[in-house]
Design an enzyme around this catalytic site. Structure first.
Site, mmCIF file in Angstrom:
data_model
loop_
_atom_site.group_PDB
_atom_site.id
_atom_site.type_symbol
_atom_site.label_atom_id
_atom_site.label_comp_id
_atom_site.label_asym_id
_atom_site.label_seq_id
_atom_site.Cartn_x
_atom_site.Cartn_y
_atom_site.Cartn_z
ATOM 1 N N ARG A 124 0.856 -1.205 0.000
ATOM 2 C CA ARG A 124 0.000 0.000 0.000
ATOM 3 C C ARG A 124 0.886 1.247 0.000
ATOM 4 O O ARG A 124 0.611 2.216 -0.695
ATOM 5 C CB ARG A 124 -0.928 -0.022 1.205
ATOM 6 C CG ARG A 124 -2.231 -0.771 0.996
ATOM 7 C CD ARG A 124 -2.040 -2.219 0.561
ATOM 8 N NE ARG A 124 -3.280 -2.955 0.454
ATOM 9 C CZ ARG A 124 -3.790 -3.685 1.439
ATOM 10 N NH1 ARG A 124 -3.149 -3.824 2.588
ATOM 11 N NH2 ARG A 124 -4.934 -4.317 1.250
ATOM 12 N N ASP A 153 0.042 -6.857 -3.098
ATOM 13 C CA ASP A 153 -1.381 -6.664 -2.829
ATOM 14 C C ASP A 153 -1.977 -5.965 -4.040
ATOM 15 O O ASP A 153 -1.301 -5.780 -5.068
ATOM 16 C CB ASP A 153 -1.587 -5.850 -1.525
ATOM 17 C CG ASP A 153 -2.872 -6.265 -0.803
ATOM 18 O OD1 ASP A 153 -3.953 -6.086 -1.405
ATOM 19 O OD2 ASP A 153 -2.798 -6.758 0.323
ATOM 20 N N HIS A 216 -6.394 -10.227 -3.237
ATOM 21 C CA HIS A 216 -5.402 -9.159 -3.038
ATOM 22 C C HIS A 216 -4.302 -9.240 -4.106
ATOM 23 O O HIS A 216 -3.118 -9.107 -3.799
ATOM 24 C CB HIS A 216 -4.793 -9.251 -1.628
ATOM 25 C CG HIS A 216 -5.760 -8.853 -0.546
ATOM 26 N ND1 HIS A 216 -5.963 -7.540 -0.177
ATOM 27 C CD2 HIS A 216 -6.585 -9.595 0.218
ATOM 28 C CE1 HIS A 216 -6.883 -7.499 0.789
ATOM 29 N NE2 HIS A 216 -7.283 -8.727 1.044
ATOM 30 N N ASP A 279 -6.386 -14.562 2.525
ATOM 31 C CA ASP A 279 -7.498 -13.843 3.165
ATOM 32 C C ASP A 279 -8.394 -13.195 2.108
ATOM 33 O O ASP A 279 -7.988 -12.996 0.963
ATOM 34 C CB ASP A 279 -6.932 -12.756 4.104
ATOM 35 C CG ASP A 279 -6.011 -11.793 3.371
ATOM 36 O OD1 ASP A 279 -5.254 -12.245 2.488
ATOM 37 O OD2 ASP A 279 -6.041 -10.595 3.661
ATOM 38 N N GLU A 280 -9.607 -12.877 2.517
ATOM 39 C CA GLU A 280 -10.507 -11.993 1.779
ATOM 40 C C GLU A 280 -10.523 -12.246 0.255
ATOM 41 O O GLU A 280 -10.168 -11.369 -0.525
ATOM 42 C CB GLU A 280 -10.128 -10.535 2.065
ATOM 43 C CG GLU A 280 -10.277 -10.193 3.537
ATOM 44 C CD GLU A 280 -9.804 -8.789 3.910
ATOM 45 O OE1 GLU A 280 -10.390 -8.204 4.817
ATOM 46 O OE2 GLU A 280 -8.846 -8.287 3.293
ATOM 47 N N TRP A 347 -6.431 -13.664 12.527
ATOM 48 C CA TRP A 347 -6.620 -12.208 12.635
ATOM 49 C C TRP A 347 -8.087 -11.862 12.906
ATOM 50 O O TRP A 347 -8.402 -11.017 13.722
ATOM 51 C CB TRP A 347 -6.080 -11.471 11.397
ATOM 52 C CG TRP A 347 -6.910 -11.625 10.149
ATOM 53 C CD1 TRP A 347 -6.930 -12.691 9.306
ATOM 54 C CD2 TRP A 347 -7.841 -10.665 9.616
ATOM 55 N NE1 TRP A 347 -7.816 -12.476 8.279
ATOM 56 C CE2 TRP A 347 -8.392 -11.233 8.440
ATOM 57 C CE3 TRP A 347 -8.255 -9.393 10.005
ATOM 58 C CZ2 TRP A 347 -9.341 -10.565 7.664
ATOM 59 C CZ3 TRP A 347 -9.196 -8.732 9.233
ATOM 60 C CH2 TRP A 347 -9.724 -9.315 8.083
ATOM 61 N N TYR A 375 -3.731 -5.027 15.543
ATOM 62 C CA TYR A 375 -3.516 -4.319 14.267
ATOM 63 C C TYR A 375 -3.045 -2.894 14.571
ATOM 64 O O TYR A 375 -3.810 -2.051 15.059
ATOM 65 C CB TYR A 375 -4.804 -4.315 13.435
ATOM 66 C CG TYR A 375 -4.906 -5.501 12.478
ATOM 67 C CD1 TYR A 375 -4.314 -6.726 12.795
ATOM 68 C CD2 TYR A 375 -5.570 -5.396 11.265
ATOM 69 C CE1 TYR A 375 -4.398 -7.803 11.930
ATOM 70 C CE2 TYR A 375 -5.663 -6.479 10.389
ATOM 71 C CZ TYR A 375 -5.071 -7.681 10.731
ATOM 72 O OH TYR A 375 -5.149 -8.746 9.876
ATOM 73 N N ASP A 377 -2.287 -0.482 12.653
ATOM 74 C CA ASP A 377 -2.696 0.617 11.768
ATOM 75 C C ASP A 377 -3.881 1.378 12.341
ATOM 76 O O ASP A 377 -4.150 2.512 11.939
ATOM 77 C CB ASP A 377 -3.034 0.109 10.357
ATOM 78 C CG ASP A 377 -3.827 -1.184 10.347
ATOM 79 O OD1 ASP A 377 -3.452 -2.112 11.104
ATOM 80 O OD2 ASP A 377 -4.811 -1.275 9.599
ATOM 81 N N TRP A 414 -0.674 -2.481 8.592
ATOM 82 C CA TRP A 414 -1.131 -2.251 7.211
ATOM 83 C C TRP A 414 -0.951 -0.770 6.919
ATOM 84 O O TRP A 414 -1.111 0.070 7.812
ATOM 85 C CB TRP A 414 -2.592 -2.683 7.066
ATOM 86 C CG TRP A 414 -2.777 -4.131 7.436
ATOM 87 C CD1 TRP A 414 -3.184 -4.622 8.635
ATOM 88 C CD2 TRP A 414 -2.498 -5.273 6.612
ATOM 89 N NE1 TRP A 414 -3.187 -5.995 8.606
ATOM 90 C CE2 TRP A 414 -2.778 -6.416 7.384
ATOM 91 C CE3 TRP A 414 -2.042 -5.430 5.299
ATOM 92 C CZ2 TRP A 414 -2.616 -7.714 6.888
ATOM 93 C CZ3 TRP A 414 -1.899 -6.726 4.811
ATOM 94 C CH2 TRP A 414 -2.178 -7.842 5.584
ATOM 95 N N THR A 415 -0.641 -0.445 5.667
ATOM 96 C CA THR A 415 -0.189 0.926 5.427
ATOM 97 C C THR A 415 -1.056 1.723 4.445
ATOM 98 O O THR A 415 -0.568 2.655 3.803
ATOM 99 C CB THR A 415 1.283 0.922 4.936
ATOM 100 O OG1 THR A 415 1.346 0.129 3.741
ATOM 101 C CG2 THR A 415 2.212 0.368 5.981
ATOM 102 N N GLU A 416 -2.341 1.387 4.348
ATOM 103 C CA GLU A 416 -3.218 2.201 3.499
ATOM 104 C C GLU A 416 -3.083 3.677 3.869
ATOM 105 O O GLU A 416 -3.028 4.550 2.994
ATOM 106 C CB GLU A 416 -4.682 1.785 3.682
ATOM 107 C CG GLU A 416 -5.071 0.493 3.006
ATOM 108 C CD GLU A 416 -4.947 -0.714 3.921
ATOM 109 O OE1 GLU A 416 -4.121 -0.679 4.862
ATOM 110 O OE2 GLU A 416 -5.663 -1.706 3.683
HETATM 111 C C1 ACM Z 1 -6.139 -9.193 6.763
HETATM 112 O O1 ACM Z 1 -6.174 -8.248 7.557
HETATM 113 N N1 ACM Z 1 -6.923 -9.158 5.679
HETATM 114 C C2 ACM Z 1 -5.268 -10.330 6.964
#
Ligand code: ACM
Ligand code: ZN
Length: 512
Positions: A124, A153, A216, A279-280, A347, A375, A377, A414-416
């Protein structure tokens, strides 16, 4: 005892050892004097620190004995390094005019968990090797032994690829972020990776790469559109959230690509671990793809979740041939067919992570990264330091068998919304110190922790890192709620509507 993580056992006596530029580091600590360079030590009396390996001790265990004329460290190979890090913390705390008066003491110390990790998302936002080295310095001071690098990602791929050059020409560049029109680009060259890996190993840290698949992956799809179910051209994502553009699990060409790519990534990182994400990953495209539907039938699979297991297992097998153990995010266990040896990183799994508990009870190794306390962030208003500190990784719900399978803890960043080194360290410290203590198994006492944390502030300042004040870290309910609301208002844009729909889809699939 003003160190973090707090040692398991410590006794203090009268007197001091004067650590200075003239202190000789000998035995297996020879050459480690350079680790004290931040302190700007002055000339002083000639004295000695001696370190000796004791084969009877575990690798990460050490005994540190400070007397007025000598310091002795006895331990396993890593343990001796940790003894030196404890000493560095004591020296920084007791530094005056270039001389560190280390109190006479005896410390016996060892970690509770074998795995103590920190994750950085460099997709990100990209951070240069100089920032990575600074992070590695911090991790080593806190005795954190794994650095998980999220290299790919939707918003960028961040390693040099000789095998697939478009991952750099296209996949490592995005035109802007949420409409700001400012290009974000960068990747680590092979030489830079080698240097970072070596720097980490000197600090007893393994760097674990994460190639997040099958979701991702827009940076991969933008570079090589044939990897998608529809083969459609697309751009590296400029907004955040969950996308249903994921890798096709039916075409052989996807597997051929991934085998080569994981081979290349594995060649850069000697760690025994390799993270495959998982994930996701909403299966919208798979459900309409002739290749994916055929793969379901050909492999006797009952659902698209099972297809995800099948997909990831094929890459796991490739990595196992190279001696790697794979880690995945918890969604990747939901298909039910994931290979036994793969480690689950927990997570988020609803209110009660029953599937995570069941997997651990059934023998699956587990890393705890529960998002609400770990987390980094999230703003301090939502995740105050106290919450991170008080979280017990041995959550209610694990059986005694399951508890044995907790390998340790990891805090992801996470660095969004983290685009500078300053913001990165603001989010990371001091919360990572709290995670380090849980990983080490230090007895919990928040008041005492805050005192020890403060005593490390000067060391981090010497390393060029500014931590937020304790008031900022625990803002209280009103300021906390305001910060949390602001964070989510800023994060919310049109792309988040799609993302939320995709999240619901991914959620409903996993419950099948
Ligand atoms: C995650 O936060 N989607 C691993
Ligand atoms: Zn497909």
């Amino acid at each position: 005892m003003p160190t973090v993580p707090k040692p398991i056992s410590f006794t203090k006596d009268e007197g001091f050892f004067e650590l200075s530029k003239n202190t000789v580091f000998s035995g297996v600590a020879k050459g480690m004097g350079g680790l004290f360079s931040y302190l700007g030590l002055a000339s002083g009396v000639e004295n000695r620190l001696t370190a000796v390996i004791d084969d009877g001790k575990q690798d990460e265990e050490y005994m540190l004995q400070v007397s007025p004329g000598e310091i002795k460290i006895i331990g396993g190979e890593r343990g001796i390094y940790y003894g030196v890090m404890t000493l560095l913390q004591l020296a920084a705390k007791n530094l005056k005019d270039g001389i560190a008066n280390i109190p006479v003491c005896k410390i016996d110390d060892r970690p509770k968990y074998a795995y103590r990790g920190f994750m950085l998302d460099v997709s990100r936002h990209f951070f240069p090797p100089s920032t990575i080295k600074k992070i590695l310095d911090v991790l080593s001071v806190l005795k954190i032994n794994y650095f998980h690098l999220h290299i790919s990602d939707n918003q960028g791929y961040r390693l040099e690829s000789k095998e697939f050059p478009k991952l750099n020409e296209i996949g490592s560049v995005r035109a802007g972020t949420r409409g700001d029109g400012k290009e974000v680009k960068g990747y680590y060259t092979a030489a830079e990776i080698e240097e970072m890996v070596g720097y980490a190993l000197e600090r007893r840290i393994e760097i674990i790469p994460e190639l997040d698949i099958p979701g991702h992956t827009i940076a991969l799809l933008a570079s090589y559109p044939y990897l998608g179910c529809e083969g459609k051209e697309m751009k590296v994502a400029e907004t955040f959230g969950i996308s249903d553009n994921i890798l096709c699990a039916g075409k052989e060409s996807t597997y051929e690509f991934l085998y080569k790519l994981v081979d290349e990534i594995a060649s850069y990182f000697p760690s025994k671990y390799f993270h495959l994400g998982g994930d996701e990953a909403p299966k919208t495209k798979w459900k309409n793809c002739p290749h994916c539907k055929k793969a379901l039938i050909d492999n006797n699979l009952k659902s698209f979740s099972e297809l995800q297991s099948h997909f990831i297992n094929k890459i796991i097998e490739r990595l196992e041939q190279k001696g790697k153990t794979v880690i995945v995010w918890n969604e990747a266990i939901y298909g039910g067919l994931l290979k036994d040896g793969a480690i689950c990183q927990y997570w988020s799994d609803g209110k009660k992570p029953r599937r995570v508990f069941a997997a651990a009870d059934g023998g699956r190794k587990t890393i705890i990264s529960k998002f609400s306390p770990y987390y980094l962030d999230y703003p301090y208003g939502m995740t105050p330091l106290k919450k991170t500190y008080n979280f017990d990784p041995e959550m209610d719900g694990f059986t005694s068998e399951g508890l044995k399978n907790i390998m340790g803890v990891e805090a992801p960043l996470w660095t969004e919304y983290v685009d500078t080194e300053e913001k990165l360290f603001y989010q990371m410290l001091p919360r990572l110190m709290a995670v380090a203590e849980s990983g080490w198994g230090s007895a919990k006492d928040y008041t005492d922790f805050k005192v020890r944390l403060e005593s490390l502030r000067p060391l981090f300042a010497m390393m060029g890192i500014k931590m937020p004040s304790l008031g900022e870290c625990d803002p209280g309910p009103i300021k906390g709620a305001i910060a949390t609301v602001k964070f989510f208002i800023n994060a919310f844009d049109r792309s988040m509507i799609n993302s939320s729909i995709n999240a619901i889809k991914a959620q409903s699939e996993r419950r099948r």
